[in-house]
Design a protein around this motif. Structure first.
Motif, short mmCIF file in Angstrom:
data_model
loop_
_atom_site.label_atom_id
_atom_site.label_comp_id
_atom_site.label_asym_id
_atom_site.label_seq_id
_atom_site.Cartn_x
_atom_site.Cartn_y
_atom_site.Cartn_z
N ARG A 35 -20.46 48.84 -120.34
CA ARG A 35 -20.25 47.41 -120.53
C ARG A 35 -19.08 46.92 -119.68
N GLU A 77 -7.72 45.15 -125.04
CA GLU A 77 -7.21 43.79 -124.94
C GLU A 77 -6.69 43.50 -123.53
N ALA A 80 -9.68 43.03 -121.25
CA ALA A 80 -10.37 41.76 -121.55
C ALA A 80 -9.58 40.58 -120.97
N PRO A 86 -13.21 37.38 -123.98
CA PRO A 86 -12.78 37.88 -125.29
C PRO A 86 -13.06 39.39 -125.40
N MET A 87 -12.24 40.07 -126.18
CA MET A 87 -12.42 41.51 -126.38
C MET A 87 -13.84 41.83 -126.86
N SER A 88 -14.39 40.97 -127.69
CA SER A 88 -15.71 41.22 -128.26
C SER A 88 -16.80 41.33 -127.19
N ASP A 89 -16.59 40.71 -126.04
CA ASP A 89 -17.59 40.81 -124.96
C ASP A 89 -17.68 42.22 -124.37
N MET A 91 -17.46 44.94 -126.30
CA MET A 91 -17.95 45.86 -127.32
C MET A 91 -19.45 46.11 -127.15
#
Length: 92
Positions: A35, A77, A80, A86-89, A91
């Protein structure tokens, strides 16, 4: 070379592992690295530039992308922020 996944079962843990280039790695590390690499390529940023922007070493970023490093939340972090996402992108 294709990766091969296997499940490891114990009384308390079920972990999906990926065998990649002769090493058995936790699958989440491999998927996170993929990712990260995909995102970096989409942004047109080299590993060296990403590492510099994140305050990390290029070989560390390379190891993360290959799923060989167990990255911390703090470094997720940093990456990102350097990518402007965002960090969630990142994951899997």
């Amino acid at each position: 070379m294709r990766s091969r996944q296997t499940a490891v079962n114990s009384r308390h843990d079920t972990t999906l592992l990926t065998q990649h280039k002769g090493a058995v790695l936790p699958d989440v590390l491999f998927r996170f690295g993929e990712r990260l690499r995909e995102t970096r390529h989409r942004k047109g940023i080299s590993q060296e530039t990403l590492a510099e922007l994140a305050g990390l070493h290029r070989t560390y970023v390379s190891g993360v992308e290959r799923g060989e490093r167990n990255i911390s939340l703090a470094n997720i972090e940093r990456l990102a922020r350097a990518l402007g996402i965002p960090m969630s992108d990142l994951m899997p």
